[in-house]
Design a protein around this motif. Structure first.
Motif, PDB file in Angstrom:
ATOM      1  N   MET A 173       8.886  14.474 -17.890  1.00 24.85           N
ATOM      2  CA  MET A 173       9.787  15.042 -17.488  1.00 24.85           C
ATOM      3  C   MET A 173      10.606  15.446 -18.635  1.00 24.85           C
ATOM      4  O   MET A 173      10.432  14.879 -19.844  1.00 24.85           O
ATOM      5  CB  MET A 173      10.635  14.094 -16.633  1.00 24.85           C
ATOM      6  CG  MET A 173      11.091  12.816 -17.309  1.00 24.85           C
ATOM      7  SD  MET A 173      12.263  11.826 -16.412  1.00 24.85           S
ATOM      8  CE  MET A 173      13.711  12.827 -16.171  1.00 24.85           C
TER       9      MET A 173
ATOM     10  N   ASN B 293      13.968  15.394 -21.050  1.00 25.30           N
ATOM     11  CA  ASN B 293      15.135  14.556 -21.191  1.00 25.30           C
ATOM     12  C   ASN B 293      16.356  14.999 -20.631  1.00 25.30           C
ATOM     13  O   ASN B 293      16.726  16.169 -20.981  1.00 25.30           O
ATOM     14  CB  ASN B 293      15.232  14.149 -22.534  1.00 25.30           C
ATOM     15  CG  ASN B 293      16.309  12.863 -22.702  1.00 25.30           C
ATOM     16  OD1 ASN B 293      17.516  13.094 -22.423  1.00 25.30           O
ATOM     17  ND2 ASN B 293      15.861  11.536 -23.388  1.00 25.30           N
ATOM     18  N   PRO B 294      17.107  14.384 -19.788  1.00 29.05           N
ATOM     19  CA  PRO B 294      18.259  14.943 -19.114  1.00 29.05           C
ATOM     20  C   PRO B 294      19.300  15.545 -20.332  1.00 29.05           C
ATOM     21  O   PRO B 294      20.121  16.479 -20.009  1.00 29.05           O
ATOM     22  CB  PRO B 294      18.891  13.748 -18.440  1.00 29.05           C
ATOM     23  CG  PRO B 294      17.647  12.917 -18.094  1.00 29.05           C
ATOM     24  CD  PRO B 294      17.001  13.170 -19.259  1.00 29.05           C
TER      25      PRO B 294
ATOM     26  N   GLY C 227      18.953  19.192 -20.116  1.00 28.74           N
ATOM     27  CA  GLY C 227      19.055  19.629 -18.857  1.00 28.74           C
ATOM     28  C   GLY C 227      20.056  20.810 -19.039  1.00 28.74           C
ATOM     29  O   GLY C 227      20.435  21.323 -19.714  1.00 28.74           O
TER      30      GLY C 227
ATOM     31  N   ASP D 110      22.724   7.559 -11.919  1.00 29.27           N
ATOM     32  CA  ASP D 110      21.595   8.259 -11.648  1.00 29.27           C
ATOM     33  C   ASP D 110      21.494   9.186 -10.226  1.00 29.27           C
ATOM     34  O   ASP D 110      21.353  10.173 -10.437  1.00 29.27           O
ATOM     35  CB  ASP D 110      20.515   7.068 -11.480  1.00 29.27           C
ATOM     36  CG  ASP D 110      19.108   7.494 -11.963  1.00 29.27           C
ATOM     37  OD1 ASP D 110      19.020   8.653 -12.470  1.00 29.27           O
ATOM     38  OD2 ASP D 110      18.091   6.933 -11.591  1.00 29.27           O
TER      39      ASP D 110
ATOM     40  N   GLY E 127      23.558  12.287 -10.778  1.00 27.67           N
ATOM     41  CA  GLY E 127      23.107  13.279 -11.645  1.00 27.67           C
ATOM     42  C   GLY E 127      23.790  13.242 -13.192  1.00 27.67           C
ATOM     43  O   GLY E 127      23.885  14.139 -13.859  1.00 27.67           O
TER      44      GLY E 127
ATOM     45  N   GLU F 145      24.167  12.425 -16.788  1.00 30.62           N
ATOM     46  CA  GLU F 145      23.012  12.814 -17.652  1.00 30.62           C
ATOM     47  C   GLU F 145      22.373  11.459 -18.380  1.00 30.62           C
ATOM     48  O   GLU F 145      21.183  11.247 -18.620  1.00 30.62           O
ATOM     49  CB  GLU F 145      23.410  13.757 -18.663  1.00 30.62           C
ATOM     50  CG  GLU F 145      23.089  15.340 -18.222  1.00 30.62           C
ATOM     51  CD  GLU F 145      24.131  15.764 -17.236  1.00 30.62           C
ATOM     52  OE1 GLU F 145      24.012  16.919 -16.678  1.00 30.62           O
ATOM     53  OE2 GLU F 145      25.029  15.205 -17.067  1.00 30.62           O
TER      54      GLU F 145
ATOM     55  N   THR G  66      15.974   2.752 -12.482  1.00 33.31           N
ATOM     56  CA  THR G  66      16.567   4.098 -12.428  1.00 33.31           C
ATOM     57  C   THR G  66      15.490   5.302 -12.559  1.00 33.31           C
ATOM     58  O   THR G  66      14.288   4.758 -12.844  1.00 33.31           O
ATOM     59  CB  THR G  66      17.600   4.456 -13.740  1.00 33.31           C
ATOM     60  OG1 THR G  66      16.857   4.198 -14.885  1.00 33.31           O
ATOM     61  CG2 THR G  66      18.878   3.376 -13.572  1.00 33.31           C
ATOM     62  N   LYS G  67      15.912   6.458 -12.213  1.00 30.60           N
ATOM     63  CA  LYS G  67      14.608   7.373 -12.047  1.00 30.60           C
ATOM     64  C   LYS G  67      14.823   8.517 -12.990  1.00 30.60           C
ATOM     65  O   LYS G  67      13.807   9.096 -13.515  1.00 30.60           O
ATOM     66  CB  LYS G  67      14.753   7.971 -10.493  1.00 30.60           C
ATOM     67  CG  LYS G  67      14.276   6.904  -9.535  1.00 30.60           C
ATOM     68  CD  LYS G  67      14.391   7.480  -8.108  1.00 30.60           C
ATOM     69  CE  LYS G  67      13.783   6.380  -7.235  1.00 30.60           C
ATOM     70  NZ  LYS G  67      13.895   7.081  -5.801  1.00 30.60           N
ATOM     71  N   ASN G  68      16.201   9.048 -13.222  1.00 31.37           N
ATOM     72  CA  ASN G  68      16.473  10.251 -14.007  1.00 31.37           C
ATOM     73  C   ASN G  68      17.138  10.152 -15.217  1.00 31.37           C
ATOM     74  O   ASN G  68      17.116  11.036 -16.060  1.00 31.37           O
ATOM     75  CB  ASN G  68      16.902  11.457 -12.908  1.00 31.37           C
ATOM     76  CG  ASN G  68      16.194  11.732 -11.659  1.00 31.37           C
ATOM     77  OD1 ASN G  68      14.787  11.899 -11.941  1.00 31.37           O
ATOM     78  ND2 ASN G  68      16.488  11.281 -10.674  1.00 31.37           N
TER      79      ASN G  68
ATOM     80  N   ARG H  44      12.598   9.120 -21.045  1.00 29.59           N
ATOM     81  CA  ARG H  44      14.010   9.321 -21.144  1.00 29.59           C
ATOM     82  C   ARG H  44      15.134   8.540 -22.069  1.00 29.59           C
ATOM     83  O   ARG H  44      16.252   8.401 -22.033  1.00 29.59           O
ATOM     84  CB  ARG H  44      14.592   8.803 -19.490  1.00 29.59           C
ATOM     85  CG  ARG H  44      14.109   9.557 -18.594  1.00 29.59           C
ATOM     86  CD  ARG H  44      14.387   9.064 -16.988  1.00 29.59           C
ATOM     87  NE  ARG H  44      14.019   7.820 -16.658  1.00 29.59           N
ATOM     88  CZ  ARG H  44      14.403   6.728 -16.245  1.00 29.59           C
ATOM     89  NH1 ARG H  44      15.644   6.731 -16.134  1.00 29.59           N
ATOM     90  NH2 ARG H  44      13.627   5.727 -15.722  1.00 29.59           N
TER      91      ARG H  44
END
Length: 360
Positions: free
Chosen positions: A1, A3-4, A7, A48, A51, A53, A88-90, A121
């Protein structure tokens, strides 16, 4: 994925200092943040789902005395991030590291471990170090040029993340056959940020960081910092984003917000701890502009000298919009009690930022 931190949102948000009791505050109110692990997990998962970051801890080894001895109770940040990776997920999970206290070979392996555990992440917040009491705790003396040491430190980590063995001889480190595997998921290394205000700190960020975190006395004054760091980064052919940092009191009315801010920063402030922190930071660090030290004692009680966002959801969103217009890529937020205060902030302010086109 991805990294936020890379994003799509134009104005990104991070939760700051939830790993330490009191967060950034120096207050005696009974609802001050206790930094209990179960509640930290709830806050991280709340952020998380919303949303947000990134989740950014502070690195503290000693408290600030006074009645609360705020920040004495705090979690070490590599293990903190690794533990949160599993629940956590994101959200991006940063580790804040004082360069002199952590050897770069250890830091490289720890950071790669967090990046693997979180599937890309991880982030690293590089702090050159400033607190003589914490240096003494480790039996260290403060170096004359801390950002020179930090430059060697991050160069070693970046090379270690290639997986190749190498020797290194610098002013601060002398390594033979240095190697670290596995490497991180992110290529060539996890996201790096640095919090600085001084010219040496800005030069370090321009050369080694992806993002600079800085403070300001006013949003307009902060725009000058953005111009400066962009110019410094341009000379190295790099693009460095600039974030700021805030503490938040968000209430349905401005009167409620101002009354609570007065209560926790003035009426029930831990004055001894505040005096200790403000004096130590002004003497030993250049992390804030002079106006912040001179004019904003209340900001140190409310959020360690960060910018106060006190008011209604609309007023707070409007100030964040001004930050984005000034060129800031985002901000951190902290609260008196993260678990109690975040739901109203997330539910009311985030939709306004979306309407303004700052967040998807």
């Amino acid at each position: 994925m991805t990294n936020p931190m890379h994003g799509p949102n134009r104005f990104k948000l991070g939760i700051f200092s939830a790993n330490a009791d009191g967060g950034l505050t120096l207050t005696k109110v009974p609802e001050r943040w206790p930094a209990k692990w179960g509640e930290i997990v709830e806050v991280a998962q709340m952020a998380d789902r919303a949303g947000i970051e990134f989740f950014l801890p502070i690195a503290r080894w000693k408290g600030y005395r006074g009645e609360t001895n705020s920040r004495q109770h705090s979690y070490e940040t590599f293990t903190f991030a690794a533990a949160l990776a599993g629940v956590t997920k994101n959200i991006a999970l940063f580790s804040t590291v004082h360069v002199p206290m952590v050897h770069p070979v250890f830091a490289a392996k720890a950071l790669a471990t967090v990046d693997q555990a979180s599937n890309g992440r991880a982030g690293l917040n590089v702090v050159a170090g400033w607190n003589p009491e914490e240096f003494a705790l480790f039996g260290l003396d403060k170096v004359d040029s801390p950002y020179d040491q930090a430059a060697e430190w991050i160069d070693i980590i970046t090379r270690l993340h290639t997986g190749e063995s190498f020797d290194f001889k610098g002013k601060y480190y002398d390594l033979k056959g240095a190697v670290s595997q596995p490497g991180p998921v992110q290529d060539p290394r996890p996201v790096v940020l640095n919090a600085a205000f001084s010219p040496p700190g800005r030069n370090f960020a321009a050369n080694h960081a992806d993002f600079l975190f800085t403070t300001f006395s006013s949003i307009e004054a902060g725009a000058d910092t953005i111009t400066d760091i962009r110019a410094r980064a341009a000379t190295t052919g790099r693009d460095v984003g600039v974030y700021t940092t805030t503490h938040v009191v968000c209430r349905p009315t401005r009167a409620e917000a101002e009354a609570y801010y007065e209560r926790y920063t003035v009426t029930e402030v831990d004055a001894e701890a505040l005096d200790h922190l403000a004096t130590a930071r002004e003497k030993h660090t250049q992390s804030h502009d002079e106006a912040t030290y001179r004019l904003y004692r209340q900001r140190f009680a409310g959020g360690a000298g960060t910018y106060p966002l006190v008011g209604t959801p609309n007023e707070i969103a409007d100030q964040m919009i001004r930050m984005a217009e000034a060129g800031f890529a985002g901000t951190t937020v902290s609260f008196v009690n993260f678990k109690d205060d975040m739901p109203f902030f997330l539910g009311k302010v985030l939709p306004l930022l979306k309407e303004a086109g700052l967040r998807e």
